[in-house]
Structures are given as C-alpha cells and as structure tokens.
Design a protein around this motif. Sequence first.
Motif, PDB file in Angstrom:
ATOM      1  N   UNK A  28      66.329  51.045  46.092  1.00 42.66           N
ATOM      2  CA  UNK A  28      65.437  51.814  46.963  1.00 42.66           C
ATOM      3  C   UNK A  28      64.981  50.986  48.168  1.00 42.66           C
ATOM      4  N   UNK A  29      64.704  49.713  47.906  1.00 45.27           N
ATOM      5  CA  UNK A  29      64.238  48.852  48.996  1.00 45.27           C
ATOM      6  C   UNK A  29      65.358  48.628  50.015  1.00 45.27           C
ATOM      7  N   UNK A  30      66.576  48.432  49.501  1.00 44.47           N
ATOM      8  CA  UNK A  30      67.737  48.303  50.377  1.00 44.47           C
ATOM      9  C   UNK A  30      67.880  49.535  51.268  1.00 44.47           C
ATOM     10  N   UNK A  31      67.756  50.687  50.640  1.00 48.33           N
ATOM     11  CA  UNK A  31      67.865  51.962  51.338  1.00 48.33           C
ATOM     12  C   UNK A  31      66.781  52.065  52.420  1.00 48.33           C
ATOM     13  N   UNK A  79      59.904  40.929  44.895  1.00 47.81           N
ATOM     14  CA  UNK A  79      61.208  41.517  44.583  1.00 47.81           C
ATOM     15  C   UNK A  79      62.210  41.193  45.694  1.00 47.81           C
ATOM     16  N   UNK A  80      61.738  41.385  46.924  1.00 52.37           N
ATOM     17  CA  UNK A  80      62.612  41.107  48.078  1.00 52.37           C
ATOM     18  C   UNK A  80      63.028  39.637  48.101  1.00 52.37           C
ATOM     19  N   UNK A  81      62.105  38.766  47.733  1.00 54.15           N
ATOM     20  CA  UNK A  81      62.414  37.331  47.707  1.00 54.15           C
ATOM     21  C   UNK A  81      63.445  37.017  46.631  1.00 54.15           C
ATOM     22  N   UNK A  82      63.267  37.650  45.473  1.00 56.84           N
ATOM     23  CA  UNK A  82      64.182  37.403  44.349  1.00 56.84           C
ATOM     24  C   UNK A  82      65.574  37.948  44.602  1.00 56.84           C
ATOM     25  N   UNK A  89      63.918  42.123  55.352  1.00 64.20           N
ATOM     26  CA  UNK A  89      62.581  42.718  55.411  1.00 64.20           C
ATOM     27  C   UNK A  89      61.713  41.972  56.420  1.00 64.20           C
ATOM     28  N   UNK A  90      61.770  40.649  56.363  1.00 61.59           N
ATOM     29  CA  UNK A  90      60.969  39.829  57.261  1.00 61.59           C
ATOM     30  C   UNK A  90      61.290  40.088  58.729  1.00 61.59           C
TER      31      UNK A  90
END
Length: 274
Positions: A28-31, A79-82, A89-90
């Motif tokens: 979902x975050x990728x999307x 989550x994004x870091x992992x 995102x940054x």
Amino acid sequence: KAGGRGKFELFADNLGEAVRDKRLLETDLREALNTGEGLHLVYQPLLDTRAGEIAGVEALVRWQHPSRGRMSPAEFIELAEERGLIDQLGMWVMREACRFAASSSVPWVAVNVSPIQFRDEHFARRVFNLLAETGLPPKRLEIEVTEGLLLQNSPVVQSTLMLLRAKGIRVALDDFGTGYSSITYLRNHGVDKLKIDRSFTAQLGQNEEIDSIVRSIIDLGRAMRIVVAAEGVETEDQRELLSEMGCNQLQGFLLSRPLTPEKLELMLQRWLPS
Ligand code: C2E
Ligand code: CA
Ligand code: CA
Ligand code: CA
C-alpha cells in the motif's frame, strides 16, 4: 508433545499473519508513493520568541490509508525504513515541502530526514536538484536530523552535512537531549539549531533538575551561536519559562497544531509582518 506442537503452530501462524500484514502495508505504501495518493504534508509553525512572529514551519507527513484510515508517521516511517522505501518517501516529502514553501510566504520550511537517507552519498546533490526544480532558495530550507546520525561518525554523513551547510541549508538537531551527542560532536559537525525534545518541555517548571538542564542547553546554544528551539510547548507556563531562559523558538500545541497548507496561510496572514 502434540500440545507443544499446537502452540508452536499457533505462534507460527500469528507470526505469519504479522508478516503478511506488514507486506500488505508495504504494498500500500509503495502504491501511495507511486500515485502520490493518500500522502500529504501538514505544517507546524515555530514562534520566534523575540520578534513574536512566526519564524518558520516544520513539515510533517501524513498518510490517509484507503482502509485503515489516518496513519501516524510513527507507524509507517519505520516500515519505510525497514523496507527500503524511506529514500523515495523522504524525497517525496522534500519535494512537496519545497514546492509548498516556494509558493508560500512562510520564511522557511524544516524537513525531517531519516538517518538512512544519509547513507546515499548523492543525498546532498538530490536536495540541490530539488531546490533548483522548485525554485526554493537554500536559505529557506532546514533539515532536521537526530543525534544518532552524528554518532555514526561516518565520512559520508560528515561530507553530506558539510555540502548542505556550505550551500546555505541549515541543519537542526532534533529531539536534542535524548541521545548522546557531546559538545565535541556538535563542534565537529556543526549544526545550526538544537531542538529540545518534547520530554524535557513537558516537565518544565515541575522538576528543578529538568529546568537546569534546559537552561544549560539554551546557554550552550548561545555560547556556540546555535539557535535553540523547544518542541512540545503546550502551556503558558512552559512558554514563559522558555522565553525567560532565552529560548529562541517555540513549537507546540500552545501556538498551533500542525496545519494544512490552507489553514497555515490563514495563520501567516495574521502573524507575519506585512
Ligand atoms: P518529531 O520530528 O519530533 O515531530 C514532532 C511531533 O510532535 C509531531 O508528531 C507533532 O505533531 C508532535 N507535536 C507537536 N507539538 C506538540 C505538542 O505540543 N504536544 C505533543 N504531545 N505533541 C506535539 P507527528 O507528526 O506524529 O510525527 C512524529 C514523528 O514522525 C516526528 O517526530 C518525526 O520523527 C517523524 N516524522 C514525521 N514526518 C516525517 C518525515 O517526513 N520524514 C521522517 N523521516 N520522519 C518524519
Ligand atoms: Ca522534527
Ligand atoms: Ca522533534
Ligand atoms: Ca520528539
């Protein structure tokens, strides 16, 4: 034996579910990153105590998840870091914040940068490209890093910080007081601002030891010509104490919660000198 095995299977099953759940969230975050949908920034103003004006704003990311609703950055930054998504995102946050600031009357915008983003040796160049792309002058950008970053004591981190500052971008040390940075680190790396962590602000005026620590940080900042800001200012008492101690900037719910760009503009109209 059978019971033991059953337990293990149950455990493995729960674990499997947690892993699947994380994978779903990752998808979902990728999307969201690819479409830009659901992600947005809010901006929290910092008050200049001497001038009584808004000094600048900090950009804070928000994610409106399609089914889970509003998610806190505390949940999805990690989550994004992992999952190797923090660079993307940054950069999305940085572009959005610069674009906003370039079109706004806000004096400057501060952007939180994860220590992992500093592993990219091209980070400084990417930031310069974004400034060029959005037309934001470097003086109007601040980058917030945590003490842990300085502790890594890595040459890539050092040279990146140097490049950013040489360009005129300011570096602020976030959550100051919770890590282990020493005066030596501060001197060697050079930072432009210390942000006293919310946990100190919260105990101000109630704990003499905390009061002295905060006073020392502010004095240290003055001695080193570093701006000192306090985060998490929620009460009038905290504001008064910090102002008396000579704290340069205040941030917290007392002045304002993080605001949408529209609401921030309304606030700026009232608070900026015309
Ligand atoms: P932070 O950088 O320490 O940001 C300040 C947090 O304190 C924000 O929470 C803000 O909403 C909250 N806050 C502000 N004033 C007050 C107050 O008076 N009282 C209280 N109790 N809280 C206050 P938020 O937005 O949930 O962000 C949490 C953390 O997530 C941030 O802590 C930061 O470490 C991280 N974060 C947020 N946006 C980004 C981003 O774009 N990139 C990265 N790498 N991290 C981010
Ligand atoms: Ca911050
Ligand atoms: Ca902080
Ligand atoms: Ca904090």
